[in-house]
Design a protein around this motif. Structure first.
Motif, PDB file in Angstrom:
ATOM      1  N   ALA A   1       0.829  -1.206   0.000  1.00  0.00           N
ATOM      2  CA  ALA A   1       0.000   0.000   0.000  1.00  0.00           C
ATOM      3  C   ALA A   1       0.863   1.255   0.000  1.00  0.00           C
ATOM      4  N   GLY A   2       1.936   1.217  -0.789  1.00  0.00           N
ATOM      5  CA  GLY A   2       2.689   2.438  -1.045  1.00  0.00           C
ATOM      6  C   GLY A   2       2.080   3.178  -2.221  1.00  0.00           C
TER       7      GLY A   2
ATOM      8  N   GLY B   1       1.603  -2.886   6.935  1.00  0.00           N
ATOM      9  CA  GLY B   1       1.703  -1.922   8.024  1.00  0.00           C
ATOM     10  C   GLY B   1       0.363  -1.551   8.619  1.00  0.00           C
ATOM     11  N   PRO B   2       0.376  -0.542   9.515  1.00  0.00           N
ATOM     12  CA  PRO B   2      -0.844  -0.143  10.212  1.00  0.00           C
ATOM     13  C   PRO B   2      -1.720   0.826   9.442  1.00  0.00           C
ATOM     14  N   GLY B   3      -1.294   1.249   8.256  1.00  0.00           N
ATOM     15  CA  GLY B   3      -2.116   2.157   7.465  1.00  0.00           C
ATOM     16  C   GLY B   3      -1.866   3.619   7.747  1.00  0.00           C
ATOM     17  N   LYS B   4      -0.705   3.942   8.298  1.00  0.00           N
ATOM     18  CA  LYS B   4      -0.345   5.339   8.571  1.00  0.00           C
ATOM     19  C   LYS B   4       1.002   5.642   7.921  1.00  0.00           C
ATOM     20  N   GLU B   5       1.106   6.845   7.376  1.00  0.00           N
ATOM     21  CA  GLU B   5       2.330   7.243   6.698  1.00  0.00           C
ATOM     22  C   GLU B   5       3.286   7.938   7.668  1.00  0.00           C
TER      23      GLU B   5
ATOM     24  N   HIS C   1       5.226  11.146   1.640  1.00  0.00           N
ATOM     25  CA  HIS C   1       4.166  10.811   2.581  1.00  0.00           C
ATOM     26  C   HIS C   1       2.865  11.540   2.230  1.00  0.00           C
ATOM     27  N   ALA C   2       2.975  12.753   1.646  1.00  0.00           N
ATOM     28  CA  ALA C   2       1.772  13.482   1.242  1.00  0.00           C
ATOM     29  C   ALA C   2       1.102  12.785   0.061  1.00  0.00           C
TER      30      ALA C   2
ATOM     31  N   ARG D   1      -4.138   7.130  -0.348  1.00  0.00           N
ATOM     32  CA  ARG D   1      -4.840   6.278   0.621  1.00  0.00           C
ATOM     33  C   ARG D   1      -6.244   6.812   0.893  1.00  0.00           C
ATOM     34  N   ALA D   2      -6.373   8.131   1.057  1.00  0.00           N
ATOM     35  CA  ALA D   2      -7.691   8.718   1.309  1.00  0.00           C
ATOM     36  C   ALA D   2      -8.637   8.452   0.137  1.00  0.00           C
ATOM     37  N   ALA D   3      -8.126   8.564  -1.088  1.00  0.00           N
ATOM     38  CA  ALA D   3      -8.953   8.292  -2.263  1.00  0.00           C
ATOM     39  C   ALA D   3      -9.346   6.814  -2.312  1.00  0.00           C
TER      40      ALA D   3
END
Length: 542
Positions: free
Chosen positions: A9-10, A33-37, A99-100, A106-108
């Motif tokens: 999920a990169g 991972g946990p889903g946080k950048e 990361h941005a 990820r939000a999309a």
């Protein structure tokens, strides 16, 4: 049919999932991972015209606020200005924190109904059959997943690649760079800089709010970069650029990056594919590994979407590796050929007439997305249909001209890519000022619309007032990823159909069988997902 399984999920994995969703294909994204950048301002990505347009289509509509467009590109050699390039005639590169980019993708993905993100899921087994792919993950729950295809976007240490037994040869530690993100004032606001005093080489690239990313080329086999040594490097560099005095600065983030050059032997194994760092590593001489991964995703997405909706030939699925691996191999070869000249600290090459300018030009090409180190890839078409010469060769990316769709909307051509459809563009001067109800029934349009409706692949019909180098009544056939497939003089239904059939690499040998019924929880075999719009596993073991 079962969803496509995306491992990783990169930026590449999320982009692939969103590109598939844009073409109506569901996917499951397995995130270890946990889903946080992790916020790392010193880790950034440069997006050029094609990849910036791609991520905007995928939903990163506010990304430009997180980054900065280059106002200009400046080169300096031994404290003397050498060259300054502006961007009046072409799009400026967009410089953004990685990361941005990942956060917006990820939000999309979270907001899209056809994308399911699953965190804390580490892949540990993979099996294929003639119907699809079955994988097993460990993490918060131990789970079997079933997919129609699988794509490993899980980075340089790819578990998918290892499970498939694919070799990953190449060179280790091609370059080392010290990196710092800092807030300060430089003499050229908003302008990127390449500063060379061989063997020293430094780049600075702007970010919003007065932040800059600085990169220093380090000796290939040097000592570790201590915090004190990095501070000294920063102060000395700023002093050289600012007239001998180090300006005030706020150090935000630092790092040391070691760049490798590697290329996977195969990018496809049956129903499993590799993309991004799982398939290739590059980054020396200004080349951009993340950007090449985004191009992998765009190339593969439309081919998998065609396979998912209509079935696809083996030749079309094989063409992903043929096109993308060839393009990346060309980048690596160009870097390897240029490296001896660019990195020679002494010797005859350093004194050859014009050698310095050639070195700066090569590096600038890599950083600005031009030439063999950086230009958008051109894919050799199986059959180059070019009845009408234009400024774009078959296989090259199309110009981003304004086009009008049958609904009357006029948008840049690249905004309509990424939907898994071919595009047919009629060049018709003057239509830009016509009312839609007039040009739909005028001239060549009725015959062209009938020809387009008969094509073997879903196709959108568009009109352009002009196209570089194309005379009136030229018809362009454009692939779903924006590469030109063919040009015709007027409406040629038989030839247009043949070209469209060539783009899809011929009809599929046979349609895939329907998914089998779900296995019961007590059965030893893994389960399928229920339907194309249902992407949750139905058997959980342990």
């Amino acid at each position: 049919m079962d969803p496509v399984i995306v491992v990783g999920a990169g930026p590449v994995g999320l982009s692939l999932a969103l590109a598939l969703a844009g073409a109506g294909v569901p996917s499951v994204v397995l995130d270890e991972g946990p889903g946080k950048e992790e916020v790392r301002p010193a880790r950034t990505v440069v997006l050029h015209a094609d990849t910036a347009a791609m991520v905007h289509r995928l939903g990163c509509t506010t990304l430009r606020d997180e980054g900065a467009y280059f106002a200009a590109w400046r080169t300096m050699r031994r404290r003397q200005d050498d060259r300054r390039i502006t961007f009046e005639d072409r799009p400026a590169p967009l410089h953004v924190p990685q990361h941005a980019l990942t956060r917006e993708l990820r939000a999309a993905a979270v907001a899209h109904p056809l994308v399911q993100l699953v965190t804390d899921s580490r892949l540990d087994s993979l099996e294929q059959d003639d119907r699809g792919v079955t994988v097993h993950t460990r993490g918060a729950g131990t789970t079997w997943w079933r997919g129609s295809y699988l794509v490993g976007c899980d980075g340089a240490r790819s578990t998918v690649r290892k499970l498939l037994g694919i070799r990953f040869p190449g060179r280790t530690a091609v370059e080392r760079h010290a990196v710092a993100a800092l807030r300060t004032e430089l003499p050229w606001p908003g302008e990127a800089l390449l500063y060379r005093n061989p063997p020293q080489e430094t780049t600075s690239r702007p970010l919003p709010d007065g932040v800059w990313r600085l990169d220093w080329l380090l000796p290939a086999r040097g000592e570790l970069v201590t915090p004190d040594a990095l501070v000294t490097l920063i102060r000395d560099t700023l002093a050289v650029w600012c007239g001998g005095t180090t300006p005030p600065y706020d150090l935000i983030d630092t790092g040391v990056h070691t760049l490798h050059h590697r290329l996977a032997r195969r990018w496809r194994d049956g129903r499993a594919f590799l993309a991004g760092d799982a398939a290739h590593l590059l980054g020396a001489l200004g080349t951009q590994g993340v950007e090449e991964g985004l191009r992998d995703a765009e190339n593969l997405a439309w081919k998998l979407s065609l396979a998912w909706h209509q079935g696809a030939s083996e030749a079309l699925l094989d063409s992903y590796e043929g096109e993308r691996r060839t393009a990346v191999a060309s980048r690596l070869r160009a870097a390897d050929q240029a490296m001896p000249t660019l990195r020679a600290g002494s010797g005859l090459r350093s004194y050859l007439p014009g050698a310095a300018r050639s070195a700066e030009s090569l590096l600038t090409d890599g950083h600005l997305g031009r030439g063999p180190l950086g230009a958008e890839p051109t894919y050799a078409p199986p059959v180059a249909v070019r009845e009408v010469p234009t400024a774009t060769e078959p296989g090259a990316p199309v110009a981003d001209v304004p086009v009008t769709a049958p609904d009357g909307a006029t948008v840049p051509l690249r905004d309509l890519l990424g939907q898994g459809r071919l595009l047919v563009v009629l060049v018709a001067p003057g239509t830009g000022v016509w009312d839609r109800r007039h040009w739909l029934g005028a001239g060549l349009m009725p015959r062209l619309a009938a020809a387009v409706s008969a094509l073997p692949v879903r196709t959108d019909l568009l009109v352009a007032d002009s196209y570089p180098g194309a005379p009136a009544h030229t018809v362009l056939l454009v692939r779903p990823d924006g590469h030109l497939a063919a040009t015709f003089a007027g409406v040629r239904p038989a030839e247009l159909y043949e070209a469209a059939d060539t783009v899809r690499a011929g009809a599929p040998a046979s349609r895939l069988p329907a998914p089998s019924a779900p296995a019961s929880p007590s059965a030893p075999s893994p389960a399928h997902t229920k339907a194309s719009t249902t992407t949750t596993p139905i058997v959980v073991i342990d």
